[in-house]
Motif scaffolding. Structure first.
Motif, mmCIF file in Angstrom:
data_model
loop_
_atom_site.group_PDB
_atom_site.id
_atom_site.type_symbol
_atom_site.label_atom_id
_atom_site.label_comp_id
_atom_site.label_asym_id
_atom_site.label_seq_id
_atom_site.Cartn_x
_atom_site.Cartn_y
_atom_site.Cartn_z
ATOM 1 N N GLN A 51 0.829 -1.196 0.000
ATOM 2 C CA GLN A 51 0.000 0.000 0.000
ATOM 3 C C GLN A 51 0.869 1.253 0.000
ATOM 4 O OE1 GLN A 51 -3.043 -0.116 3.105
ATOM 5 N NE2 GLN A 51 -2.797 -2.329 3.270
ATOM 6 N N SER A 52 0.232 2.365 -0.350
ATOM 7 C CA SER A 52 0.923 3.647 -0.262
ATOM 8 C C SER A 52 1.297 3.918 1.184
ATOM 9 C CB SER A 52 0.021 4.775 -0.779
ATOM 10 O OG SER A 52 -0.250 4.614 -2.152
ATOM 11 N N GLY A 53 2.454 4.538 1.364
ATOM 12 C CA GLY A 53 2.900 4.864 2.711
ATOM 13 C C GLY A 53 3.719 3.773 3.362
ATOM 14 N N GLY A 54 3.987 2.692 2.632
ATOM 15 C CA GLY A 54 4.720 1.586 3.228
ATOM 16 C C GLY A 54 6.217 1.640 3.009
ATOM 17 N N GLY A 55 6.685 2.557 2.173
ATOM 18 C CA GLY A 55 8.122 2.706 1.961
ATOM 19 C C GLY A 55 8.634 2.145 0.650
ATOM 20 N N LYS A 56 7.748 1.877 -0.318
ATOM 21 C CA LYS A 56 8.186 1.276 -1.585
ATOM 22 C C LYS A 56 9.160 2.175 -2.330
ATOM 23 C CE LYS A 56 4.156 0.646 -3.585
ATOM 24 N NZ LYS A 56 3.284 1.341 -2.631
ATOM 25 N N THR A 57 8.786 3.430 -2.526
ATOM 26 C CA THR A 57 9.650 4.353 -3.262
ATOM 27 C C THR A 57 10.930 4.642 -2.481
ATOM 28 O OG1 THR A 57 7.794 5.382 -4.435
ATOM 29 C CG2 THR A 57 9.820 6.669 -4.253
ATOM 30 N N THR A 58 10.823 4.765 -1.183
ATOM 31 C CA THR A 58 12.013 4.971 -0.352
ATOM 32 C C THR A 58 12.991 3.824 -0.529
ATOM 33 O OG1 THR A 58 10.759 6.236 1.293
ATOM 34 C CG2 THR A 58 12.847 5.296 2.006
ATOM 35 N N GLU A 225 4.804 -5.670 3.438
ATOM 36 C CA GLU A 225 4.565 -5.798 4.876
ATOM 37 C C GLU A 225 5.306 -7.001 5.463
ATOM 38 O OE1 GLU A 225 0.392 -7.731 5.569
ATOM 39 O OE2 GLU A 225 0.278 -6.453 3.790
ATOM 40 N N ASP A 226 5.661 -7.963 4.603
ATOM 41 C CA ASP A 226 6.381 -9.137 5.086
ATOM 42 C C ASP A 226 7.883 -8.895 5.214
ATOM 43 O OD1 ASP A 226 4.052 -10.603 5.228
ATOM 44 O OD2 ASP A 226 4.312 -11.540 3.260
ATOM 45 N N ILE A 227 8.419 -7.990 4.395
ATOM 46 C CA ILE A 227 9.871 -7.760 4.458
ATOM 47 C C ILE A 227 10.229 -6.522 5.270
ATOM 48 C CG2 ILE A 227 10.120 -8.850 2.195
ATOM 49 C CD1 ILE A 227 10.923 -5.998 1.151
ATOM 50 N N ASN A 228 9.259 -5.644 5.520
ATOM 51 C CA ASN A 228 9.518 -4.375 6.212
ATOM 52 C C ASN A 228 8.874 -4.386 7.589
ATOM 53 O OD1 ASN A 228 10.130 -1.733 6.893
ATOM 54 N ND2 ASN A 228 8.505 -0.844 5.626
ATOM 55 N N ARG A 229 9.695 -4.507 8.619
ATOM 56 C CA ARG A 229 9.158 -4.550 9.978
ATOM 57 C C ARG A 229 8.609 -3.218 10.444
ATOM 58 N NH1 ARG A 229 14.020 -7.902 12.885
ATOM 59 N NH2 ARG A 229 15.122 -5.989 12.285
ATOM 60 N N ALA A 230 8.924 -2.152 9.715
ATOM 61 C CA ALA A 230 8.416 -0.824 10.081
ATOM 62 C C ALA A 230 7.146 -0.499 9.307
ATOM 63 C CB ALA A 230 9.460 0.241 9.802
ATOM 64 N N PHE A 231 6.588 -1.471 8.584
ATOM 65 C CA PHE A 231 5.464 -1.201 7.699
ATOM 66 C C PHE A 231 4.285 -0.582 8.444
ATOM 67 C CE2 PHE A 231 1.327 -2.463 6.005
ATOM 68 C CZ PHE A 231 1.397 -1.908 4.742
ATOM 69 N N SER A 232 3.764 0.494 7.841
ATOM 70 C CA SER A 232 2.532 1.110 8.308
ATOM 71 C C SER A 232 1.867 1.763 7.129
ATOM 72 C CB SER A 232 2.798 2.166 9.389
ATOM 73 O OG SER A 232 1.629 2.916 9.642
ATOM 74 N N PRO A 233 0.621 1.412 6.778
ATOM 75 C CA PRO A 233 -0.043 2.017 5.629
ATOM 76 C C PRO A 233 -0.303 3.498 5.804
ATOM 77 C CG PRO A 233 -1.577 0.661 6.886
ATOM 78 C CD PRO A 233 -0.207 0.387 7.424
ATOM 79 N N LEU A 234 -0.172 3.988 7.029
ATOM 80 C CA LEU A 234 -0.393 5.417 7.281
ATOM 81 C C LEU A 234 0.916 6.153 7.538
ATOM 82 C CD1 LEU A 234 -3.519 5.199 9.625
ATOM 83 C CD2 LEU A 234 -3.450 5.542 7.145
ATOM 84 N N GLY A 235 2.031 5.437 7.422
ATOM 85 C CA GLY A 235 3.327 6.035 7.714
ATOM 86 C C GLY A 235 3.839 6.887 6.586
ATOM 87 N N ALA A 236 5.038 7.431 6.772
ATOM 88 C CA ALA A 236 5.639 8.265 5.755
ATOM 89 C C ALA A 236 6.231 7.387 4.675
ATOM 90 C CB ALA A 236 6.752 9.143 6.370
ATOM 91 N N GLY A 237 6.522 7.989 3.530
ATOM 92 C CA GLY A 237 7.114 7.273 2.426
ATOM 93 C C GLY A 237 6.047 6.707 1.510
ATOM 94 N N THR A 238 6.441 6.380 0.268
ATOM 95 C CA THR A 238 5.478 5.839 -0.685
ATOM 96 C C THR A 238 6.050 4.597 -1.327
ATOM 97 O OG1 THR A 238 6.384 7.247 -2.417
ATOM 98 C CG2 THR A 238 4.527 8.108 -1.183
#
Length: 238
Positions: A51-58, A225-238
């Motif tokens: 989802q957006s906000g999970g850190g994909k682009t980062t 969400e499985d590889i990123n322990r900091a995952f949050s759909p409302l967090g910063a980053g895209t």
């Protein structure tokens, strides 16, 4: 479709204990990425869905060396990216990594052909005019070679961006939601171009997407969400 991560032995991209934090306006830090391990093998094609906000682009920006990690290791083609200077990362990116941006990032003052040639010059410093023309032909735009971006449709601009990303014969191609801004018919064309081109040239591919329709085209699909322990759909980053 269920996305299941595949464990592979990789010598193209290997990430270990990667953390990226950003300063917050009110003080403190926000952890956007905390990736214990993530690997891609030579020639492997991987979709990373989230989802957006999970850190994909980062994550892509860190792999490309556009951002620096807070801590951790990013090894690409047996070189430790995190040990390079900013100039070193720029040189490495130009010679090793192709990047397909969601917003294309074509230079408006240059024609389609010139944009592709620039993709070559950033890497080796030399330009292969024949390859540039062949790439435009491969993406179906040989008759638009001398058109500037504002004279092309959105789908055509994305195809030029793909040709430019492939121009320097990268070992790793990063694609950031490449179908997000095009219509469904163009999206299918764009996806086929990226997948087929990477297969034909044995380029490792990492594509991030929020679309399950896109992800199911890949033999390997990992959930962010499985590889990123900091995952949050409302967090910063895209």
């Amino acid at each position: 479709m269920n996305c299941h991560p595949a464990k592979v032995n990789s010598d193209m991209l290997a990430i270990e204990n990667l953390i990226k934090r950003f300063d917050q306006p009110g003080g403190g830090e926000l952890t956007v990425l905390d990736v214990p391990q993530f690997n891609i093998a030579v020639g492997e094609q991987v979709a990373l869905i989230g989802q957006s906000g999970g850190g994909k682009t980062t994550l892509l920006h860190l792999i490309a060396g556009m951002l620096t990690a807070t801590s951790g290791s990013i090894r690409i083609n047996n070189l430790e990216l995190t040990r390079l200077s900013e100039q070193g990362r720029d040189r490495f990116r130009a010679g090793t990594i192709g990047y397909v941006f969601q917003t294309f990032n074509l230079l408006p003052a240059f024609s389609a052909l010139e944009n592709v040639k620039l993709g070559m010059s950033f890497g080796s410093g030399s330009v292969d005019a024949t390859r540039a023309s062949d790439l435009l032909d491969r993406v179906g735009l040989s008759d638009r070679a001398h058109y500037r971006p504002n004279q092309l449709s959105v789908g055509q601009q994305q195809r030029v961006a793909i040709a430019r990303a492939l121009a320097g014969r990268p070992k790793l191609l990063l694609a950031d939601e490449p179908t997000a801004n095009v219509d469904p018919a163009s999206a299918d064309t764009v996806l086929n171009l990226i997948i087929d081109s990477c297969r034909d040239e044995n380029i490792s591919l990492l594509m991030v997407t929020h679309s399950m329709d896109v992800a199911q085209r890949f033999q390997r699909c990992d959930k962010l969400e499985d590889i990123n322990r900091a995952f949050s759909p409302l967090g910063a980053g895209t």
